[in-house]
Design a protein around this motif. Structure first.
Motif, PDB file in Angstrom:
ATOM      1  N   GLY A 107      21.303   7.256  56.890  1.00 29.22           N
ATOM      2  CA  GLY A 107      20.867   6.657  58.143  1.00 29.22           C
ATOM      3  C   GLY A 107      19.945   5.482  57.893  1.00 29.22           C
ATOM      4  O   GLY A 107      19.871   4.948  56.778  1.00 29.22           O
ATOM      5  N   ALA A 108      19.218   5.090  58.919  1.00 28.20           N
ATOM      6  CA  ALA A 108      18.295   3.960  58.845  1.00 28.20           C
ATOM      7  C   ALA A 108      16.906   4.449  58.459  1.00 28.20           C
ATOM      8  O   ALA A 108      16.340   5.316  59.125  1.00 28.20           O
ATOM      9  CB  ALA A 108      18.243   3.230  60.180  1.00 28.20           C
ATOM     10  N   TRP A 165      11.368  -0.617  60.866  1.00 34.02           N
ATOM     11  CA  TRP A 165      12.665  -0.354  60.232  1.00 34.02           C
ATOM     12  C   TRP A 165      12.664  -1.010  58.861  1.00 34.02           C
ATOM     13  O   TRP A 165      12.417  -2.213  58.737  1.00 34.02           O
ATOM     14  CB  TRP A 165      13.788  -0.873  61.121  1.00 34.02           C
ATOM     15  N   THR A 168      17.988   1.115  54.421  1.00 31.55           N
ATOM     16  CA  THR A 168      19.044   2.108  54.614  1.00 31.55           C
ATOM     17  C   THR A 168      18.875   3.229  53.610  1.00 31.55           C
ATOM     18  O   THR A 168      18.661   2.984  52.421  1.00 31.55           O
ATOM     19  CB  THR A 168      20.434   1.462  54.426  1.00 31.55           C
ATOM     20  N   ILE A 221      14.145   9.068  58.682  1.00 38.60           N
ATOM     21  CA  ILE A 221      15.509   8.524  58.717  1.00 38.60           C
ATOM     22  C   ILE A 221      16.035   8.733  60.125  1.00 38.60           C
ATOM     23  O   ILE A 221      15.954   9.842  60.677  1.00 38.60           O
ATOM     24  CB  ILE A 221      16.429   9.208  57.696  1.00 38.60           C
ATOM     25  N   TYR A 222      16.571   7.670  60.719  1.00 40.05           N
ATOM     26  CA  TYR A 222      17.175   7.751  62.052  1.00 40.05           C
ATOM     27  C   TYR A 222      18.682   7.823  61.874  1.00 40.05           C
ATOM     28  O   TYR A 222      19.297   6.921  61.320  1.00 40.05           O
ATOM     29  CB  TYR A 222      16.780   6.523  62.860  1.00 40.05           C
ATOM     30  N   THR A 223      19.262   8.913  62.303  1.00 38.75           N
ATOM     31  CA  THR A 223      20.694   9.119  62.132  1.00 38.75           C
ATOM     32  C   THR A 223      21.258   9.706  63.411  1.00 38.75           C
ATOM     33  O   THR A 223      20.803  10.758  63.872  1.00 38.75           O
ATOM     34  CB  THR A 223      20.985  10.029  60.923  1.00 38.75           C
ATOM     35  N   GLY A 224      22.244   9.008  64.011  1.00 39.81           N
ATOM     36  CA  GLY A 224      22.714   9.427  65.325  1.00 39.81           C
ATOM     37  C   GLY A 224      21.587   9.236  66.318  1.00 39.81           C
ATOM     38  O   GLY A 224      21.057   8.141  66.492  1.00 39.81           O
ATOM     39  N   TYR A 262      15.684  11.810  64.542  1.00 38.96           N
ATOM     40  CA  TYR A 262      14.719  11.323  63.563  1.00 38.96           C
ATOM     41  C   TYR A 262      14.435  12.477  62.606  1.00 38.96           C
ATOM     42  O   TYR A 262      13.913  13.514  63.005  1.00 38.96           O
ATOM     43  CB  TYR A 262      13.419  10.885  64.241  1.00 38.96           C
TER      44      TYR A 262
END
Length: 409
Positions: A202-203, A223, A226, A276-279, A282
């Motif tokens: 994720g980001a 941010w 990756t 990590i931001y995923t979908g 957090y």
């Protein structure tokens, strides 16, 4: 009290010290690394041996005649030193802005932090603790320990990351893509205990939380790159803070839980949360009990000054104002030192916050550049960067392309 180059705090530390001077308050920087002159820190400066003990540091601060002290050290091993100094100085009637020692110890330990996060209802990667003594057969014998780790790893799923329990800044991380890699790892384990955890894609992002019990403010999410299976140099990618409506909405309940956790831990000062931001999730990786590597970026993005907040706490007058993101803030590393002519042109074309040398472990990595822009100025800013690239070959093409894609998608 500081343990890395003070230039990383430019320009906010200078503004803070000058504000204090206007109030008739003297400041002294006790630093163990790097150099500092009046331009870096416009107050008294004392360079100490990097091996200084907590007791020695506390004595230096007390001998100077401090009425209060503030920790702005990093990474985590130095934050733990300063938390110990806090115990010593508080006992002498010199209030020290730093998270209490018990909580700092827990936040320096990745496994303990994981348990705190789970208890707070926060999302964190699934993992298992790897005790280096048991795995190496030191002390009590547990013949099935390696097999227990294999079974636990199979339950989590590959790929996995091995992270030293007490290290920080992505040091010592090893990628284990499959069961064969885990077998090799168990045969030749690290010397220190670790956490084996799932690799979340994720980001990468981080957030600073500043305050003391009952008075916390959460700065904007920054941010930073990756997430993948291999650790990356923290400053290698474009780092930014700006409008991201869905991600901001998804973060709101996470922020509330993080504030509640800070209340439980009695956090005082600043903590840095890596995520990590995923979908829409957090996933919290760790909470560093200290200011972070993106503190300048978050200050620029929010229009606040973390160092002023810390000294307000030291003076007993901290009253956090609501945090509002002030447009965009963008940060990147220029591998070459910027000539003065280019610095002048940057100042003329951009709302430049800072352009200072990044020195880590006595090695120069070039110049860190941070600038801001208001919402609505995206296309004009990209035009200015394109013109700079055309005439001066700066910034490098990769950074220009990423900035263009970010600001004018």
């Amino acid at each position: 009290m500081r343990s890395v180059e003070i230039r990383r705090a430019d320009p906010y530390i200078q503004r803070c010290v000058r504000d204090l001077a206007r109030l008739g308050i003297d400041s002294c920087l006790f630093h163990t690394h790097g150099t500092a002159d009046g331009g870096d820190f416009p107050g008294e400066r004392r360079r100490l041996d990097p091996a200084v003990t907590a007791a020695e540091l506390a004595l230096e601060v007390a001998r100077w005649g401090a009425d209060a002290a503030v920790s702005i050290s990093l990474p985590c091993e130095n934050a733990l030193r300063d938390a110990t100094v806090k115990e010593l100085l508080d006992a002498q009637g010199i209030p020290t802005v730093m998270t209490p020692l018990t909580s700092t110890l827990a936040l320096c330990d990745k496994w303990e932090t994981k348990q705190l996060l789970l208890h707070a209802g926060l999302d964190t990667p699934r993992g298992v603790k790897v005790d280096s003594d048991l795995l190496a057969g030191r002390g009590v014998a547990f013949p099935a320990y390696a097999d227990a780790l294999r079974a636990s790893a199979a339950g989590i799923g590959f790929p996995l990351l091995s992270k030293p329990l007490w290290d920080s800044t992505s040091m010592g991380i090893r990628a284990l893509p499959d069961a064969a890699a885990l077998d090799a790892y168990l045969v030749d384990p690290p010397e220190v205990s670790a956490v084996l955890e799932e690799c979340v894609a994720g980001a990468l992002c981080s957030v600073d939380i500043v305050g003391e019990p009952g008075k916390y403010r959460v700065l904007p999410v920054c941010w930073t790159g990756t997430a993948g299976t291999e650790p990356v140099f923290t400053f290698a990618d474009l780092r930014w803070c700006g409008p991201r409506p869905q991600a901001d909405a998804d973060f709101a309940p996470v922020a509330a839980k993080l504030i509640a956790l800070c209340e439980d831990l009695g956090v005082q000062g600043s903590v840095n949360v890596d995520m990590i931001y995923t979908g829409s999730r957090y996933v919290i990786l760790e909470i560093n009990p200290r200011i972070g590597g993106a503190t300048t970026l978050s200050c620029a993005a929010s229009g606040t000054n973390t160092f002023v907040a810390l000294t307000d706490m030291a003076r007993g007058g901290y009253a956090p104002a609501p945090v509002r993101r002030a447009g965009w803030a963008i940060e990147f590393l220029s591998p070459e030192r910027l000539p003065e002519s280019l610095r002048a042109e940057l100042t003329a074309r951009l709302n430049l916050v800072t352009a200072h040398e990044l020195v880590i472990d006595n090695t120069s990595h070039g110049d860190i550049v941070v600038f801001t822009l208001a919402e609505g100025d995206e296309r004009q800013t990209v035009k200015q960067l394109e013109e700079l690239h055309r005439t001066a070959g700066w910034p490098r093409q990769e950074i220009l392309d990423k900035t263009r894609a970010l600001l004018t998608p």
